[in-house]
Design a protein around this motif. Structure first.
Motif, PDB file in Angstrom:
ATOM      1  N   LEU A  53       0.845  -1.190   0.000  1.00 51.77           N
ATOM      2  CA  LEU A  53       0.000   0.000   0.000  1.00 51.77           C
ATOM      3  C   LEU A  53       0.881   1.241   0.000  1.00 51.77           C
ATOM      4  O   LEU A  53       1.793   1.373   0.810  1.00 51.77           O
ATOM      5  CB  LEU A  53      -0.887   0.038   1.246  1.00 51.77           C
ATOM      6  CG  LEU A  53      -1.952  -1.039   1.391  1.00 51.77           C
ATOM      7  CD1 LEU A  53      -2.665  -0.899   2.729  1.00 51.77           C
ATOM      8  CD2 LEU A  53      -2.945  -0.985   0.254  1.00 51.77           C
ATOM      9  N   GLU A  57      -2.102   6.064   0.270  1.00 54.44           N
ATOM     10  CA  GLU A  57      -3.271   5.211   0.548  1.00 54.44           C
ATOM     11  C   GLU A  57      -3.415   4.991   2.052  1.00 54.44           C
ATOM     12  O   GLU A  57      -4.523   5.076   2.597  1.00 54.44           O
ATOM     13  CB  GLU A  57      -3.131   3.856  -0.154  1.00 54.44           C
ATOM     14  CG  GLU A  57      -3.278   3.925  -1.649  1.00 54.44           C
ATOM     15  CD  GLU A  57      -3.004   2.603  -2.333  1.00 54.44           C
ATOM     16  OE1 GLU A  57      -3.710   2.305  -3.325  1.00 54.44           O
ATOM     17  OE2 GLU A  57      -2.082   1.845  -1.904  1.00 54.44           O
ATOM     18  N   ARG A  58      -2.309   4.714   2.721  1.00 53.03           N
ATOM     19  CA  ARG A  58      -2.346   4.480   4.174  1.00 53.03           C
ATOM     20  C   ARG A  58      -2.801   5.732   4.909  1.00 53.03           C
ATOM     21  O   ARG A  58      -3.588   5.662   5.856  1.00 53.03           O
ATOM     22  CB  ARG A  58      -0.988   3.996   4.679  1.00 53.03           C
ATOM     23  CG  ARG A  58      -0.689   2.562   4.228  1.00 53.03           C
ATOM     24  CD  ARG A  58       0.698   2.105   4.648  1.00 53.03           C
ATOM     25  NE  ARG A  58       1.645   2.466   3.588  1.00 53.03           N
ATOM     26  CZ  ARG A  58       2.868   2.918   3.788  1.00 53.03           C
ATOM     27  NH1 ARG A  58       3.335   3.072   4.997  1.00 53.03           N
ATOM     28  NH2 ARG A  58       3.638   3.219   2.760  1.00 53.03           N
ATOM     29  N   ASP A 105     -11.382   5.464  -8.756  1.00 54.50           N
ATOM     30  CA  ASP A 105     -10.397   4.403  -8.556  1.00 54.50           C
ATOM     31  C   ASP A 105     -11.009   3.256  -7.749  1.00 54.50           C
ATOM     32  O   ASP A 105     -11.272   3.410  -6.555  1.00 54.50           O
ATOM     33  CB  ASP A 105      -9.184   4.979  -7.833  1.00 54.50           C
ATOM     34  CG  ASP A 105      -8.091   3.963  -7.555  1.00 54.50           C
ATOM     35  OD1 ASP A 105      -8.263   2.767  -7.874  1.00 54.50           O
ATOM     36  OD2 ASP A 105      -7.042   4.367  -7.004  1.00 54.50           O
ATOM     37  N   ARG A 107      -9.738   0.525  -6.624  1.00 51.23           N
ATOM     38  CA  ARG A 107      -8.854   0.058  -5.547  1.00 51.23           C
ATOM     39  C   ARG A 107      -9.055   0.922  -4.302  1.00 51.23           C
ATOM     40  O   ARG A 107      -9.296   0.396  -3.204  1.00 51.23           O
ATOM     41  CB  ARG A 107      -7.403   0.111  -6.023  1.00 51.23           C
ATOM     42  CG  ARG A 107      -6.376  -0.236  -4.957  1.00 51.23           C
ATOM     43  CD  ARG A 107      -4.962  -0.073  -5.524  1.00 51.23           C
ATOM     44  NE  ARG A 107      -3.965  -0.083  -4.499  1.00 51.23           N
ATOM     45  CZ  ARG A 107      -3.255  -1.148  -4.133  1.00 51.23           C
ATOM     46  NH1 ARG A 107      -3.457  -2.308  -4.727  1.00 51.23           N
ATOM     47  NH2 ARG A 107      -2.353  -1.062  -3.175  1.00 51.23           N
ATOM     48  N   LEU A 108      -8.967   2.229  -4.448  1.00 49.40           N
ATOM     49  CA  LEU A 108      -9.128   3.127  -3.303  1.00 49.40           C
ATOM     50  C   LEU A 108     -10.552   3.074  -2.763  1.00 49.40           C
ATOM     51  O   LEU A 108     -10.767   3.113  -1.548  1.00 49.40           O
ATOM     52  CB  LEU A 108      -8.731   4.555  -3.682  1.00 49.40           C
ATOM     53  CG  LEU A 108      -8.677   5.549  -2.530  1.00 49.40           C
ATOM     54  CD1 LEU A 108      -7.774   5.052  -1.394  1.00 49.40           C
ATOM     55  CD2 LEU A 108      -8.199   6.897  -3.031  1.00 49.40           C
ATOM     56  N   ILE A 111     -10.690  -0.007  -0.640  1.00 50.87           N
ATOM     57  CA  ILE A 111      -9.905   0.184   0.585  1.00 50.87           C
ATOM     58  C   ILE A 111     -10.698   1.000   1.603  1.00 50.87           C
ATOM     59  O   ILE A 111     -10.786   0.642   2.781  1.00 50.87           O
ATOM     60  CB  ILE A 111      -8.552   0.857   0.256  1.00 50.87           C
ATOM     61  CG1 ILE A 111      -7.618  -0.126  -0.451  1.00 50.87           C
ATOM     62  CG2 ILE A 111      -7.895   1.429   1.504  1.00 50.87           C
ATOM     63  CD1 ILE A 111      -6.355   0.502  -1.035  1.00 50.87           C
TER      64      ILE A 111
END
Length: 176
Positions: A53, A57-58, A105, A107-108, A111
């Motif tokens: 990551l 993102e974190r 996005d 992916r985000l 998450i």
């Protein structure tokens, strides 16, 4: 240290407003290894060199978790970290006050949806919730890192809230 502002030796002390030498600071540091380990976990989870990551993102997860909890002081801290890291302002805005479901996005979006699940209803963080992450492109080590990060953030939020409450109580007792 990997934190953005090296003048901040301990994020929890800073965010909770604990001055060195204060009663609450002294109490927290009676078992200094716990404070040192908490800061060490923060440093490790937000190390730019951590594979998987991305740091942005974190930090977006951290901002979103602080928003959902809510933990305004931590939200400010993570928003500042994102700005210092040069994160996309639109993404920071979504994590800080918008609707992650609107993110382009996938992916985000996955998450942050998983973050919301674990923050608001951890029991729902079941196999089906976990499977949304690999489907969005996260490798197994990334999923583990994400789960560890969210667990740490839950701990950090509660620790800061408890210390702030204790600090307020001690201030009231000192004034009485």
């Amino acid at each position: 240290m990997t934190q953005a502002n090296p003048a901040i030796a301990d994020v929890v002390d800073h965010v909770a407003g604990l001055a060195a030498g204060s009663a609450t600071h002294a109490l927290r540091h009676q078992r200094d290894k716990v404070a040192v380990s908490t800061q060490g976990s923060y440093d490790a989870l937000f190390d730019p060199a951590l594979p998987g990551l991305a740091l942005a993102e974190r930090l977006l997860v951290a901002l979103y978790a602080a928003r959902l909890t809510p933990a305004p002081e931590l939200a400010v801290h993570y928003r500042d970290r994102l700005r210092e890291a040069g994160a996309d302002a639109a993404l920071v805005a979504v994590a800080g006050q918008g609707d992650p479901a609107t993110l382009a996005d996938p992916r985000l979006r996955a998450i942050l949806a998983f973050t919301r699940t674990l923050i608001e209803n951890p029991v729902a963080g079941d196999e089906a919730a976990l499977k949304t992450l690999p489907a969005a492109g996260l490798a197994t080590p990334d999923v583990v890192t994400l789960a560890q990060l969210i667990a740490f953030l839950s701990y950090q939020v509660r620790l800061v809230a408890g210390l702030k409450a204790l600090k307020t109580l001690q201030s009231k007792e000192a004034a009485a």
